[in-house]
Design a protein around this motif. Structure first.
Motif, PDB file in Angstrom:
ATOM      1  N   MET A  11      17.539 -12.249  69.099  1.00 36.57           N
ATOM      2  CA  MET A  11      16.226 -12.385  68.460  1.00 36.57           C
ATOM      3  C   MET A  11      15.789 -11.070  67.817  1.00 36.57           C
ATOM      4  O   MET A  11      15.175 -11.074  66.744  1.00 36.57           O
ATOM      5  N   ILE A  12      16.104  -9.958  68.463  1.00 36.11           N
ATOM      6  CA  ILE A  12      15.803  -8.647  67.877  1.00 36.11           C
ATOM      7  C   ILE A  12      16.494  -8.509  66.525  1.00 36.11           C
ATOM      8  O   ILE A  12      15.904  -8.045  65.539  1.00 36.11           O
ATOM      9  N   ARG A  13      17.755  -8.934  66.459  1.00 32.61           N
ATOM     10  CA  ARG A  13      18.497  -8.867  65.193  1.00 32.61           C
ATOM     11  C   ARG A  13      17.872  -9.774  64.135  1.00 32.61           C
ATOM     12  O   ARG A  13      17.789  -9.405  62.953  1.00 32.61           O
ATOM     13  N   GLU A  14      17.425 -10.961  64.547  1.00 34.11           N
ATOM     14  CA  GLU A  14      16.829 -11.906  63.590  1.00 34.11           C
ATOM     15  C   GLU A  14      15.517 -11.382  63.016  1.00 34.11           C
ATOM     16  O   GLU A  14      15.277 -11.481  61.804  1.00 34.11           O
ATOM     17  N   TYR A  15      14.664 -10.828  63.857  1.00 32.10           N
ATOM     18  CA  TYR A  15      13.397 -10.284  63.357  1.00 32.10           C
ATOM     19  C   TYR A  15      13.639  -9.072  62.456  1.00 32.10           C
ATOM     20  O   TYR A  15      12.933  -8.877  61.461  1.00 32.10           O
ATOM     21  N   THR A  16      14.628  -8.273  62.793  1.00 34.32           N
ATOM     22  CA  THR A  16      14.950  -7.110  61.957  1.00 34.32           C
ATOM     23  C   THR A  16      15.460  -7.569  60.592  1.00 34.32           C
ATOM     24  O   THR A  16      15.080  -7.002  59.552  1.00 34.32           O
ATOM     25  N   LYS A  17      16.289  -8.599  60.595  1.00 33.04           N
ATOM     26  CA  LYS A  17      16.800  -9.155  59.338  1.00 33.04           C
ATOM     27  C   LYS A  17      15.653  -9.672  58.472  1.00 33.04           C
ATOM     28  O   LYS A  17      15.620  -9.455  57.250  1.00 33.04           O
ATOM     29  N   GLU A  18      14.673 -10.335  59.101  1.00 31.28           N
ATOM     30  CA  GLU A  18      13.516 -10.841  58.361  1.00 31.28           C
ATOM     31  C   GLU A  18      12.669  -9.696  57.815  1.00 31.28           C
ATOM     32  O   GLU A  18      12.163  -9.756  56.685  1.00 31.28           O
ATOM     33  N   ALA A  19      12.517  -8.640  58.604  1.00 27.69           N
ATOM     34  CA  ALA A  19      11.779  -7.464  58.132  1.00 27.69           C
ATOM     35  C   ALA A  19      12.433  -6.886  56.877  1.00 27.69           C
ATOM     36  O   ALA A  19      11.747  -6.563  55.891  1.00 27.69           O
ATOM     37  N   LEU A  20      13.736  -6.787  56.891  1.00 30.45           N
ATOM     38  CA  LEU A  20      14.445  -6.209  55.751  1.00 30.45           C
ATOM     39  C   LEU A  20      14.408  -7.116  54.530  1.00 30.45           C
ATOM     40  O   LEU A  20      14.452  -6.654  53.386  1.00 30.45           O
ATOM     41  N   ARG A  21      14.307  -8.419  54.751  1.00 32.55           N
ATOM     42  CA  ARG A  21      14.142  -9.344  53.624  1.00 32.55           C
ATOM     43  C   ARG A  21      12.849  -9.049  52.878  1.00 32.55           C
ATOM     44  O   ARG A  21      12.804  -9.051  51.636  1.00 32.55           O
ATOM     45  N   HIS A  22      11.791  -8.760  53.633  1.00 29.10           N
ATOM     46  CA  HIS A  22      10.513  -8.412  53.000  1.00 29.10           C
ATOM     47  C   HIS A  22      10.574  -7.021  52.364  1.00 29.10           C
ATOM     48  O   HIS A  22       9.977  -6.797  51.308  1.00 29.10           O
ATOM     49  N   ALA A  23      11.281  -6.101  53.004  1.00 34.80           N
ATOM     50  CA  ALA A  23      11.419  -4.758  52.428  1.00 34.80           C
ATOM     51  C   ALA A  23      12.090  -4.826  51.062  1.00 34.80           C
ATOM     52  O   ALA A  23      11.724  -4.093  50.135  1.00 34.80           O
ATOM     53  N   ALA A  24      13.061  -5.724  50.931  1.00 38.35           N
ATOM     54  CA  ALA A  24      13.793  -5.855  49.672  1.00 38.35           C
ATOM     55  C   ALA A  24      12.911  -6.365  48.535  1.00 38.35           C
ATOM     56  O   ALA A  24      13.224  -6.166  47.357  1.00 38.35           O
ATOM     57  N   LYS A  25      11.800  -7.029  48.877  1.00 37.24           N
ATOM     58  CA  LYS A  25      10.865  -7.492  47.844  1.00 37.24           C
ATOM     59  C   LYS A  25      10.088  -6.334  47.232  1.00 37.24           C
ATOM     60  O   LYS A  25       9.642  -6.408  46.086  1.00 37.24           O
ATOM     61  N   ALA A  26       9.901  -5.280  48.022  1.00 34.99           N
ATOM     62  CA  ALA A  26       9.113  -4.137  47.553  1.00 34.99           C
ATOM     63  C   ALA A  26       9.977  -3.019  46.997  1.00 34.99           C
ATOM     64  O   ALA A  26       9.533  -2.276  46.117  1.00 34.99           O
ATOM     65  N   CYS A  27      11.182  -2.895  47.527  1.00 37.38           N
ATOM     66  CA  CYS A  27      12.004  -1.726  47.200  1.00 37.38           C
ATOM     67  C   CYS A  27      13.449  -2.113  46.930  1.00 37.38           C
ATOM     68  O   CYS A  27      13.924  -3.156  47.390  1.00 37.38           O
ATOM     69  N   GLU A  28      14.132  -1.243  46.252  1.00 34.41           N
ATOM     70  CA  GLU A  28      15.564  -1.391  46.068  1.00 34.41           C
ATOM     71  C   GLU A  28      16.200  -0.008  46.057  1.00 34.41           C
ATOM     72  O   GLU A  28      15.493   1.008  46.038  1.00 34.41           O
ATOM     73  N   GLY A  29      17.512   0.016  46.106  1.00 38.09           N
ATOM     74  CA  GLY A  29      18.211   1.286  46.048  1.00 38.09           C
ATOM     75  C   GLY A  29      17.893   2.199  47.213  1.00 38.09           C
ATOM     76  O   GLY A  29      17.825   1.774  48.374  1.00 38.09           O
ATOM     77  N   VAL A  30      17.666   3.461  46.896  1.00 35.07           N
ATOM     78  CA  VAL A  30      17.412   4.480  47.914  1.00 35.07           C
ATOM     79  C   VAL A  30      16.156   4.160  48.712  1.00 35.07           C
ATOM     80  O   VAL A  30      16.107   4.356  49.935  1.00 35.07           O
ATOM     81  N   ARG A  31      15.127   3.641  48.056  1.00 32.89           N
ATOM     82  CA  ARG A  31      13.876   3.338  48.747  1.00 32.89           C
ATOM     83  C   ARG A  31      14.079   2.244  49.796  1.00 32.89           C
ATOM     84  O   ARG A  31      13.533   2.312  50.896  1.00 32.89           O
ATOM     85  N   TYR A  32      14.868   1.237  49.462  1.00 31.95           N
ATOM     86  CA  TYR A  32      15.175   0.185  50.443  1.00 31.95           C
ATOM     87  C   TYR A  32      15.978   0.748  51.606  1.00 31.95           C
ATOM     88  O   TYR A  32      15.729   0.403  52.773  1.00 31.95           O
ATOM     89  N   GLU A  33      16.918   1.611  51.323  1.00 35.67           N
ATOM     90  CA  GLU A  33      17.758   2.187  52.369  1.00 35.67           C
ATOM     91  C   GLU A  33      16.927   3.001  53.362  1.00 35.67           C
ATOM     92  O   GLU A  33      17.237   3.051  54.556  1.00 35.67           O
ATOM     93  N   ILE A  34      15.861   3.632  52.879  1.00 36.13           N
ATOM     94  CA  ILE A  34      14.973   4.389  53.766  1.00 36.13           C
ATOM     95  C   ILE A  34      14.326   3.447  54.780  1.00 36.13           C
ATOM     96  O   ILE A  34      14.282   3.739  55.982  1.00 36.13           O
ATOM     97  N   LEU A  35      13.840   2.309  54.304  1.00 31.58           N
ATOM     98  CA  LEU A  35      13.221   1.330  55.198  1.00 31.58           C
ATOM     99  C   LEU A  35      14.257   0.704  56.126  1.00 31.58           C
ATOM    100  O   LEU A  35      13.968   0.425  57.297  1.00 31.58           O
TER     101      LEU A  35
END
Length: 327
Positions: free
Chosen positions: A291-315
């Motif tokens: 479940m920890i992995r699933e919530y983290t994956k969902e968090a990163l899905r939202h991060a990808a909406k705001a950022c890409e490239g280096v900025r996404y990698e930071i998140l």
């Protein structure tokens, strides 16, 4: 963008130099003590990271609000420790244990007030929106704590109820931290909302990880006694999941283990061992990690909406570091 090392130094300097009034010492000494205990500083760090995605330097307009988020979080910990009767926080005496519960309540109150004072130092143009976000979040954190206490008197709790509770108690403040940094930086509204959702899901992952570590972590690393949730008969993610998966007979065995009185060290150790054995037999420790992995994956899905490239990698790096402690 602001370099990671610059943010690390800013967080370190911010809390090394934080000051509270000297008198009355009985009121303010616990505040300095609580901040000096340290911690991950994840909320101010995430606030600065979100800000740095859009800005090239860190000034007081973001540093003070970031500090306010940590001061508010520390206030909630002071009161949580009283309610949970926790003797240790990060390996040292909690405020109520070192002083007394009355002092801890009052010091926590003034710490909450101090957090508002710091957050109002954001730029005037975004002050109304920032304060509306923070005030809503502060109330939601209290709502989450009330649900958590309500659950203690119930035999079982549904998973959807539990997720709502941790979303309020933990998720919204981490979400607020990300969105506040973006708001103060003047980020587009859609980015602010995506970063809020990133922080919220990361908060869920973080809380499930915290529940897991309370039962299966290393006390020296975790910073407080292992098994505290079990001894206090709290409805952690592990307990809720175990009740879902248990047969009628297993559920009776689990609830009987939870209700077992434990006063001596031997009784406490036995109670913790019995409940942990049930967790392992039902497979909920592995379920928690998934479940920890699933919530983290969902968090990163939202991060990808705001950022890409280096900025996404930071998140992404921030998320992985935050929840990687359970692997």
């Amino acid at each position: 963008m602001v370099r990671k090392e610059t943010i690390d130094d800013a967080v370190k300097d911010l809390f090394k130099g934080i000051r509270f009034p000297a008198e009355p010492s009985g009121l303010y000494d616990p505040l300095g003590y609580m901040i000096a205990i340290g911690g991950k500083r994840l909320r101010p760090r995430l606030c600065l990271i979100a800000y740095s995605l859009y800005k090239d330097r860190l000034g007081p307009e973001i540093l003070e609000p970031a500090a306010g988020l940590e001061v508010f979080h520390s206030f909630t910990l002071i009161h949580d420790d009283i309610m949970d009767r926790s003797p240790l926080r990060r390996g040292v005496d909690t405020v109520w244990k070192k002083w007394n519960p009355d002092t801890a309540i009052l010091s926590g109150d003034v710490m909450c007030i101090d957090s508002y004072s710091r957050i109002t130092k954001c730029p005037p143009k975004c002050l109304p929106e920032v304060m509306a976000l923070f005030s809503k979040t502060a109330a939601e954190v209290c709502e989450g704590q009330q649900y958590d206490m309500d659950f203690e008197s119930r035999e079982t709790v549904r998973m959807e109820e539990y997720i709502k509770m941790i979303g309020l108690k933990t998720g919204v403040l981490i979400a607020c931290s990300a969105k506040m940094g973006a708001l103060i930086a003047g980020a587009p509204e859609k980015d602010c909302e995506s970063l809020y959702d990133y922080g919220y899901n990361l908060g869920l992952a973080f809380q499930v990880a915290d529940d897991y570590l309370d039962a299966f972590g290393d006390e020296k690393v975790f910073g407080k006694p292992i098994g505290g949730d079990i001894l206090n008969e709290k409805k952690s993610w592990l307990t809720v999941r175990a009740c879902e998966k248990a047969s009628e007979e297993e559920l009776g065995e689990l609830l009987a283990a939870f209700r077992t009185p434990a006063v001596t060290d031997e009784e406490k150790a036995s109670k913790i061992a019995r409940v942990k054995d049930m967790y392992l037999r039902l497979g909920v420790a592995d379920d928690a990690q998934e479940m920890i992995r699933e919530y983290t994956k969902e968090a990163l899905r939202h991060a990808a909406k705001a950022c890409e490239g280096v900025r996404y990698e930071i998140l992404k790096r921030f998320a992985e570091k935050l929840v990687g402690r359970t692997s």
